[in-house]
Design a protein around this motif. Structure first.
Motif, PDB file in Angstrom:
ATOM      1  N   GLY A   1      42.405  52.646  44.421  1.00 23.55           N
ATOM      2  CA  GLY A   1      42.082  51.516  45.295  1.00 23.55           C
ATOM      3  C   GLY A   1      40.587  51.270  45.328  1.00 23.55           C
TER       4      GLY A   1
ATOM      5  N   SER B   1      38.893  48.967  43.820  1.00 21.06           N
ATOM      6  CA  SER B   1      38.461  47.601  43.486  1.00 21.06           C
ATOM      7  C   SER B   1      37.871  46.833  44.661  1.00 21.06           C
ATOM      8  CB  SER B   1      39.628  46.817  42.874  1.00 21.06           C
ATOM      9  OG  SER B   1      40.687  46.697  43.795  1.00 21.06           O
TER      10      SER B   1
ATOM     11  N   ILE C   1      37.564  49.967  51.328  1.00 21.16           N
ATOM     12  CA  ILE C   1      37.149  51.358  51.553  1.00 21.16           C
ATOM     13  C   ILE C   1      36.941  52.099  50.225  1.00 21.16           C
ATOM     14  CG2 ILE C   1      37.921  53.585  52.500  1.00 21.16           C
ATOM     15  CD1 ILE C   1      39.422  51.989  54.694  1.00 21.16           C
TER      16      ILE C   1
ATOM     17  N   ARG D   1      44.642  47.978  40.400  1.00 19.87           N
ATOM     18  CA  ARG D   1      45.326  47.091  39.447  1.00 19.87           C
ATOM     19  C   ARG D   1      44.387  46.039  38.866  1.00 19.87           C
ATOM     20  NH1 ARG D   1      49.709  45.244  43.563  1.00 19.87           N
ATOM     21  NH2 ARG D   1      47.745  45.228  44.665  1.00 19.87           N
ATOM     22  N   SER D   2      43.450  45.547  39.660  1.00 22.57           N
ATOM     23  CA  SER D   2      42.616  44.434  39.201  1.00 22.57           C
ATOM     24  C   SER D   2      41.417  44.911  38.366  1.00 22.57           C
ATOM     25  CB  SER D   2      42.122  43.653  40.418  1.00 22.57           C
ATOM     26  OG  SER D   2      41.049  42.835  40.052  1.00 22.57           O
TER      27      SER D   2
ATOM     28  N   ASP E   1      48.532  50.869  38.321  1.00 21.58           N
ATOM     29  CA  ASP E   1      49.372  50.589  39.485  1.00 21.58           C
ATOM     30  C   ASP E   1      49.931  51.941  39.904  1.00 21.58           C
ATOM     31  OD1 ASP E   1      51.470  50.108  41.217  1.00 21.58           O
ATOM     32  OD2 ASP E   1      52.100  48.271  40.211  1.00 21.58           O
ATOM     33  N   ILE E   2      49.474  52.443  41.042  1.00 22.31           N
ATOM     34  CA  ILE E   2      49.814  53.832  41.397  1.00 22.31           C
ATOM     35  C   ILE E   2      51.277  54.017  41.796  1.00 22.31           C
ATOM     36  CG2 ILE E   2      47.456  54.507  41.994  1.00 22.31           C
ATOM     37  CD1 ILE E   2      48.688  54.513  44.994  1.00 22.31           C
TER      38      ILE E   2
ATOM     39  N   ASN F   1      43.184  56.756  48.022  1.00 21.61           N
ATOM     40  CA  ASN F   1      42.824  55.705  48.986  1.00 21.61           C
ATOM     41  C   ASN F   1      43.695  54.460  48.879  1.00 21.61           C
ATOM     42  OD1 ASN F   1      40.809  53.926  50.625  1.00 21.61           O
ATOM     43  ND2 ASN F   1      40.915  52.943  48.604  1.00 21.61           N
TER      44      ASN F   1
ATOM     45  N   TYR G   1      54.758  50.847  57.518  1.00 26.48           N
ATOM     46  CA  TYR G   1      53.411  51.276  57.119  1.00 26.48           C
ATOM     47  C   TYR G   1      53.077  52.618  57.797  1.00 26.48           C
ATOM     48  CZ  TYR G   1      48.259  51.250  56.908  1.00 26.48           C
ATOM     49  OH  TYR G   1      46.941  51.592  56.712  1.00 26.48           O
TER      50      TYR G   1
ATOM     51  N   LYS H   1      52.272  56.350  56.190  1.00 23.85           N
ATOM     52  CA  LYS H   1      51.021  57.071  56.456  1.00 23.85           C
ATOM     53  C   LYS H   1      51.296  58.421  57.119  1.00 23.85           C
ATOM     54  CE  LYS H   1      48.030  54.299  54.637  1.00 23.85           C
ATOM     55  NZ  LYS H   1      47.192  54.760  53.520  1.00 23.85           N
TER      56      LYS H   1
ATOM     57  N   GLY I   1      40.434  54.060  61.635  1.00 23.95           N
ATOM     58  CA  GLY I   1      40.905  52.996  62.530  1.00 23.95           C
ATOM     59  C   GLY I   1      40.596  51.669  61.862  1.00 23.95           C
TER      60      GLY I   1
ATOM     61  N   VAL J   1      38.984  49.112  59.920  1.00 25.00           N
ATOM     62  CA  VAL J   1      37.833  49.030  59.005  1.00 25.00           C
ATOM     63  C   VAL J   1      37.757  47.601  58.463  1.00 25.00           C
ATOM     64  CG1 VAL J   1      36.753  50.022  56.950  1.00 25.00           C
ATOM     65  CG2 VAL J   1      38.229  51.449  58.377  1.00 25.00           C
TER      66      VAL J   1
ATOM     67  N   THR K   1      37.954  45.222  56.179  1.00 27.04           N
ATOM     68  CA  THR K   1      38.427  44.989  54.807  1.00 27.04           C
ATOM     69  C   THR K   1      39.485  43.884  54.842  1.00 27.04           C
ATOM     70  OG1 THR K   1      40.306  46.491  54.962  1.00 27.04           O
ATOM     71  CG2 THR K   1      38.211  47.482  54.297  1.00 27.04           C
TER      72      THR K   1
HETATM   73  N1  LIG Z   1      41.161  48.771  56.750  1.00 23.93           N
HETATM   74  C1  LIG Z   1      41.629  49.528  57.708  1.00 23.93           C
HETATM   75  O1  LIG Z   1      41.427  49.255  58.900  1.00 23.93           O
HETATM   76  C2  LIG Z   1      42.397  50.777  57.420  1.00 23.93           C
HETATM   77  C3  LIG Z   1      42.737  51.610  58.477  1.00 23.93           C
HETATM   78  C4  LIG Z   1      43.442  52.766  58.224  1.00 23.93           C
HETATM   79  C5  LIG Z   1      43.779  53.112  56.939  1.00 23.93           C
HETATM   80  N2  LIG Z   1      43.438  52.284  55.920  1.00 23.93           N
HETATM   81  C6  LIG Z   1      43.827  52.689  54.580  1.00 23.93           C
HETATM   82  O2  LIG Z   1      42.695  52.718  53.745  1.00 23.93           O
HETATM   83  C7  LIG Z   1      43.077  52.461  52.403  1.00 23.93           C
HETATM   84  C8  LIG Z   1      42.208  51.367  51.814  1.00 23.93           C
HETATM   85  O3  LIG Z   1      42.452  50.193  52.560  1.00 23.93           O
HETATM   86  P1  LIG Z   1      41.473  48.949  52.628  1.00 23.93           P
HETATM   87  O4  LIG Z   1      41.373  48.597  54.053  1.00 23.93           O
HETATM   88  O5  LIG Z   1      40.252  49.186  51.833  1.00 23.93           O
HETATM   89  O6  LIG Z   1      42.422  47.855  51.965  1.00 23.93           O
HETATM   90  P2  LIG Z   1      42.168  46.699  50.896  1.00 23.93           P
HETATM   91  O7  LIG Z   1      40.855  46.073  51.103  1.00 23.93           O
HETATM   92  O8  LIG Z   1      43.395  45.871  50.939  1.00 23.93           O
HETATM   93  O9  LIG Z   1      42.117  47.521  49.523  1.00 23.93           O
HETATM   94  C9  LIG Z   1      43.250  48.171  49.046  1.00 23.93           C
HETATM   95  C10 LIG Z   1      42.949  48.772  47.692  1.00 23.93           C
HETATM   96  O10 LIG Z   1      44.149  49.390  47.191  1.00 23.93           O
HETATM   97  C11 LIG Z   1      44.407  48.892  45.878  1.00 23.93           C
HETATM   98  N3  LIG Z   1      45.843  48.867  45.617  1.00 23.93           N
HETATM   99  C12 LIG Z   1      46.820  48.221  46.304  1.00 23.93           C
HETATM  100  N4  LIG Z   1      48.014  48.413  45.714  1.00 23.93           N
HETATM  101  C13 LIG Z   1      47.788  49.204  44.631  1.00 23.93           C
HETATM  102  C14 LIG Z   1      48.619  49.742  43.616  1.00 23.93           C
HETATM  103  N5  LIG Z   1      49.937  49.512  43.586  1.00 23.93           N
HETATM  104  N6  LIG Z   1      48.044  50.504  42.665  1.00 23.93           N
HETATM  105  C15 LIG Z   1      46.709  50.746  42.664  1.00 23.93           C
HETATM  106  N7  LIG Z   1      45.884  50.267  43.598  1.00 23.93           N
HETATM  107  C16 LIG Z   1      46.406  49.498  44.560  1.00 23.93           C
HETATM  108  C17 LIG Z   1      43.773  47.501  45.865  1.00 23.93           C
HETATM  109  O11 LIG Z   1      43.424  47.116  44.542  1.00 23.93           O
HETATM  110  P3  LIG Z   1      44.273  46.145  43.595  1.00 23.93           P
HETATM  111  O12 LIG Z   1      44.840  45.060  44.449  1.00 23.93           O
HETATM  112  O13 LIG Z   1      43.262  45.697  42.596  1.00 23.93           O
HETATM  113  O14 LIG Z   1      45.329  47.024  42.981  1.00 23.93           O
HETATM  114  C18 LIG Z   1      42.514  47.743  46.671  1.00 23.93           C
HETATM  115  O15 LIG Z   1      41.510  48.299  45.849  1.00 23.93           O
HETATM  116  C19 LIG Z   1      44.573  52.117  52.441  1.00 23.93           C
HETATM  117  O16 LIG Z   1      45.326  53.256  52.112  1.00 23.93           O
HETATM  118  C20 LIG Z   1      44.791  51.749  53.889  1.00 23.93           C
HETATM  119  O17 LIG Z   1      46.121  51.972  54.298  1.00 23.93           O
HETATM  120  C21 LIG Z   1      42.760  51.133  56.117  1.00 23.93           C
END
Ligand SMILES: NC(=O)c1ccc[n+]([C@@H]2O[C@H](COP(=O)([O-])OP(=O)(O)OC[C@H]3O[C@@H](n4cnc5c(N)ncnc54)[C@H](OP(=O)(O)O)[C@@H]3O)[C@@H](O)[C@H]2O)c1
Length: 239
Positions: free
Chosen positions: A12, A14, A17, A37-38, A62-63, A89, A154, A158, A185, A187, A189
């Motif tokens: 993740g 791309s 986080i 993926r991207s 694609d994980i 991640n 979700y 987790k 918490g 973040v 994004t």
């Molecule tokens: N933001 C928050 O508040 C928050 C809070 C708690 C936990 N988290 C966790 O933190 C992590 C990162 O989240 P984020 O907020 O940074 O989200 P995000 O901005 O949506 O980024 C998600 C990342 O995961 C990648 N991804 C999604 N599906 C995938 C797949 N099938 N294979 C490989 N990569 C994949 C995406 O890249 P591609 O689309 O290019 O594949 C992207 O790089 C996640 O596990 C999320 O559950 C986030």
């Protein structure tokens, strides 16, 4: 641990986080394998990591797909000859009340958030156990404690990561491998903009704070390890 010349896979990477963690690791001299993926977006992130050291590589994956995971870990081993750090991640969130939630969406979430982490840990350990060292950090979520509506599947995914991590930690401690959890918490994004549009962006956690947390955990002395860190918005309810 001195991070210079270590090798890390960040899933993740791309955006969000994962991007912040990748940049922070590169700044410490780590060879970062950027996975998501991207490919186009990974190339943008590589420009940032390359500004600190030129040893990052991109492996689109694609994980949720086992063949992509095998390719990711095999290519990493071939390129760097080792794997010191895995940051699990990548994750997705699909909102919806349980009563209307489709089985297709359930499978999509579980395949990325839980099966993807299971497969990645499995392949990482196949490299790390013979090395007799390694560090795995799995990104869970504050959602496991809070029970937010429209996030039941979700949250379950987790929570699954929590069980997986605690059990693996005990399995591989004897092999010199340390495994940990971070529960972020809200973040700032794309994921949170979709999940919680009600939260004012000005009070969200910067992704760089999660990256700093990762670096803090990894840079502790060889005698210390942090099993889990919960990091919440300061404006959110404590505990
Ligand atoms: N933001 C928050 O508040 C928050 C809070 C708690 C936990 N988290 C966790 O933190 C992590 C990162 O989240 P984020 O907020 O940074 O989200 P995000 O901005 O949506 O980024 C998600 C990342 O995961 C990648 N991804 C999604 N599906 C995938 C797949 N099938 N294979 C490989 N990569 C994949 C995406 O890249 P591609 O689309 O290019 O594949 C992207 O790089 C996640 O596990 C999320 O559950 C986030």
């Amino acid at each position: 641990m001195d991070l210079n010349h270590k090798t890390a896979i960040v899933t993740g990477a791309s955006r969000g986080i994962g991007k912040a963690i990748s940049i922070a690791l590169a700044k410490e001299g780590v060879n970062v394998v950027l996975a998501a993926r991207s490919e186009e977006k990974l190339m943008e992130v590589k420009k940032d990591t390359d500004s600190f050291n030129g040893n990052s590589i991109i492996i689109p994956a694609d994980i949720s797909k086992e063949k992509d995971i095998l390719n990711l870990f095999n290519k990493t081993k071939k390129e760097f000859g080792k794997l010191d750090i895995l940051i699990n991640n990548a994750g997705i969130l699909i909102k919806g009340n349980l009563v209307d939630f489709s089985v297709e969406d359930y499978d999509k979430i579980m395949n990325v958030n839980l099966k993807g982490v299971f497969l990645s840990c499995q392949q990482a350990l196949k490299i790390m156990i013979p090395q007799k060292n390694g560090f795995i950090i799995n990104i869970s979520s504050n959602a496991v404690f809070k029970g937010y509506p429209e996030q039941s599947v979700y949250s379950a995914s987790k929570y699954g990561i929590v069980g997986l991590t605690k059990s693996i930690s005990n399995e591989v401690q004897k092999d010199g491998i340390s495994v940990a959890l971070i529960y972020p918490g809200g973040v700032d994004t794309e994921l949170i903009s979709y999940a919680r549009p009600d939260i004012d962006k000005s009070v969200l956690i910067p992704p760089e704070d999660i990256a700093k947390t990762v670096i803090y955990m990894l840079k502790l002395s060889d005698n210390s390890w942090v099993d889990e860190i919960c990091i919440r918005r300061r404006a959110a309810k404590p505990f």
